[in-house]
Design a protein around this motif. Structure first.
Motif, PDB file in Angstrom:
ATOM      1  N   SER A 170       1.332   0.785   4.393  1.00  0.00           N
ATOM      2  CA  SER A 170       0.015   0.770   4.388  1.00  0.00           C
ATOM      3  C   SER A 170      -1.008   1.049   3.165  1.00  0.00           C
ATOM      4  O   SER A 170      -2.115   0.931   2.943  1.00  0.00           O
ATOM      5  CB  SER A 170      -0.562   1.383   5.773  1.00  0.00           C
ATOM      6  N   SER A 204       1.201   0.009  16.225  1.00  0.00           N
ATOM      7  CA  SER A 204       0.096  -0.955  16.583  1.00  0.00           C
ATOM      8  C   SER A 204      -1.116  -0.919  16.182  1.00  0.00           C
ATOM      9  O   SER A 204      -1.916  -1.777  15.973  1.00  0.00           O
ATOM     10  CB  SER A 204       0.082  -0.814  18.159  1.00  0.00           C
ATOM     11  N   LYS A 205      -1.432   0.225  15.507  1.00  0.00           N
ATOM     12  CA  LYS A 205      -2.842   0.578  14.476  1.00  0.00           C
ATOM     13  C   LYS A 205      -2.427   0.553  13.009  1.00  0.00           C
ATOM     14  O   LYS A 205      -3.372   0.748  12.343  1.00  0.00           O
ATOM     15  CB  LYS A 205      -3.156   1.901  15.130  1.00  0.00           C
ATOM     16  N   GLN A 206      -1.156   0.094  12.845  1.00  0.00           N
ATOM     17  CA  GLN A 206      -0.883   0.042  11.340  1.00  0.00           C
ATOM     18  C   GLN A 206      -0.676  -1.627  10.810  1.00  0.00           C
ATOM     19  O   GLN A 206      -0.949  -1.772   9.585  1.00  0.00           O
ATOM     20  CB  GLN A 206       0.302   0.792  11.047  1.00  0.00           C
ATOM     21  N   ASN A 207      -0.153  -2.171  11.754  1.00  0.00           N
ATOM     22  CA  ASN A 207       0.459  -3.570  11.353  1.00  0.00           C
ATOM     23  C   ASN A 207       0.080  -4.549  12.284  1.00  0.00           C
ATOM     24  O   ASN A 207       0.399  -4.554  13.540  1.00  0.00           O
ATOM     25  CB  ASN A 207       1.942  -3.392  11.056  1.00  0.00           C
ATOM     26  N   ALA A 208      -0.227  -5.819  11.957  1.00  0.00           N
ATOM     27  CA  ALA A 208      -0.671  -6.952  12.847  1.00  0.00           C
ATOM     28  C   ALA A 208       0.573  -7.984  12.699  1.00  0.00           C
ATOM     29  O   ALA A 208       0.414  -8.925  13.504  1.00  0.00           O
ATOM     30  CB  ALA A 208      -2.151  -7.683  12.695  1.00  0.00           C
ATOM     31  N   ALA A 209       1.488  -7.954  11.798  1.00  0.00           N
ATOM     32  CA  ALA A 209       2.433  -8.849  11.354  1.00  0.00           C
ATOM     33  C   ALA A 209       3.611  -8.666  12.564  1.00  0.00           C
ATOM     34  O   ALA A 209       3.662  -7.709  13.030  1.00  0.00           O
ATOM     35  CB  ALA A 209       2.949  -8.807   9.850  1.00  0.00           C
ATOM     36  N   SER A 211       6.577  -8.274  12.122  1.00  0.00           N
ATOM     37  CA  SER A 211       7.328  -7.034  11.595  1.00  0.00           C
ATOM     38  C   SER A 211       6.958  -6.400  10.229  1.00  0.00           C
ATOM     39  O   SER A 211       6.306  -7.396   9.729  1.00  0.00           O
ATOM     40  CB  SER A 211       8.924  -7.370  11.655  1.00  0.00           C
ATOM     41  N   LYS A 215       6.382  -8.456   5.492  1.00  0.00           N
ATOM     42  CA  LYS A 215       5.489  -8.236   4.522  1.00  0.00           C
ATOM     43  C   LYS A 215       6.055  -8.882   3.012  1.00  0.00           C
ATOM     44  O   LYS A 215       5.340  -8.949   2.041  1.00  0.00           O
ATOM     45  CB  LYS A 215       5.168  -6.693   4.357  1.00  0.00           C
TER      46      LYS A 215
END
Length: 355
Positions: A170, A204-209, A211, A215
């Motif tokens: 992040s 769940s609060k760091q990444n919407a991809a 996996s 990235k």
């Protein structure tokens, strides 16, 4: 490793693995199982590493360390990735990767120097080909890419492994490093130990991809998703990535069993049932079950490894419990290559006061 396995930008939907949580071989895995001698060494190093980790945690409670970020549960990532390195390769670790340091051959007392609050790094990076442990998140990713690119410009046959956590993905530094690595085709492997939490912040609060491995796509960096509790699989994908000669982003799905550090209360953000579910996927138990089923690990060998681990822990206790003499003048060493006038003035004032 399998030289014919296609390297793609897209990771698989499910983590690659060689052993399931019960230690049974996974049918149809595209990865090639490491040789038996490698598997036995992976097991030995994980057992020793775990005992070292629990000893360091105990020493922290006794006041011998200022802080200690445990990597219990992440031994497959730490050991599997480091043993995949060649002697000429470099490792760029984080503050949680002390087990990786001792696996690479760094003296355990020197590996814990930073966490004692003494000096900047307790070991010689060049002697071990290990960069200083990185406390600020993600800064080591840029160090790793720059080092790998420089090595290639100098014609050196050197690859670089950089360890980072899910929280570091992040940070802007990680994205800059991935972009540079993709453009330069730098021989650097990013191993993200996704242990579920950036301190207390869940994935769940760091990444919407789909996996973290996804990235790599935007930077043209091949990506791999691997079961981070399967040491055989971690070793296989890291070795394969190192041999590719270019950049790779690997997400290893694992779990931090202990709190973030001794200053953290993990019960505030996760449940005992969640921890228990991951204990059932223990990386050491998994490889032990497989080796035992193959007849490669008997009671005598298991006892010998356990005894080695205890001896290692005893050495760590002895070295960290020893009261070493401190020279106040050392405060001024290694601050600048050529001490500034102000630094010389301060050193002289201290010397006069001590005299």
């Amino acid at each position: 490793m399998s030289p014919t396995r296609e390297r793609t930008l897209l990771p698989t939907d499910e983590p690659l693995s060689l052993l399931d949580k019960d230690g049974s071989p996974v049918a149809g895995s595209p990865l090639v199982m490491p040789d038996d001698d490698v598997l036995l060494e992976l097991h030995r190093r994980m057992v020793v590493g775990r005992r070292f980790d629990t000893q360091a945690t105990a020493l922290t409670r006794q006041g011998r360390l200022a802080v200690y970020p445990s990597s219990r549960g992440q031994e497959a990532c730490e050991v599997g990735s480091v043993l995949a390195l060649r002697p000429a390769d470099w490792l760029f670790p984080t503050y949680r990767d002390t087990v990786a340091l001792v696996t690479r051959g760094v003296d355990p007392a020197e590996a814990l120097t930073l966490l004692q609050g003494d000096w900047h790094s307790g070991y010689d990076p060049c002697a071990h080909r290990v960069g200083p442990q990185c406390t600020p998140l993600a800064t080591n990713t840029l160090h790793a890419v720059g080092f790998a690119h420089a090595a290639r410009l100098k014609g050196e046959d050197t690859s670089v492994l950089v360890l980072l956590g899910d929280g570091a993905t992040s940070e802007g530094d990680t994205h800059e490093a991935l972009n540079f690595a993709g453009v330069w085709r730098a021989p650097v492997v990013f191993l993200v130990q996704n242990n579920g939490y950036a301190i207390s912040v869940p994935m769940s609060k760091q990444n919407a991809a789909p996996s973290l491995a996804h990235k790599g796509i935007g930077y043209g960096v091949p990506s791999v998703l691997v079961d981070g509790n399967d040491v055989a699989a971690v070793y296989a994908v890291v070795r394969e990535a190192l041999e590719s000669g270019g950049p790779t982003l690997i997400e290893a799905r694992t779990y931090r069993i202990e709190a973030h550090t001794n200053a953290d209360d993990a019960t505030r953000y996760r449940t005992p049932d969640e921890v228990a579910a991951w204990l059932d996927r223990d990386p050491v138990d998994r490889i032990e079950a497989y080796l035992t089923s193959r007849g490669l690990l008997d009671a005598a060998r298991r006892s010998a490894v356990a005894a080695e681990a205890e001896e290692f822990a005893a050495r760590v206790r002895a070295e960290l419990n020893a009261d070493r003499p401190r020279d106040p003048a050392a405060l001024f060493e290694h601050v600048y290559a050529t001490p500034t006038a102000q630094l010389r003035e301060q050193a002289a004032a201290l010397a006069e006061e001590l005299a």
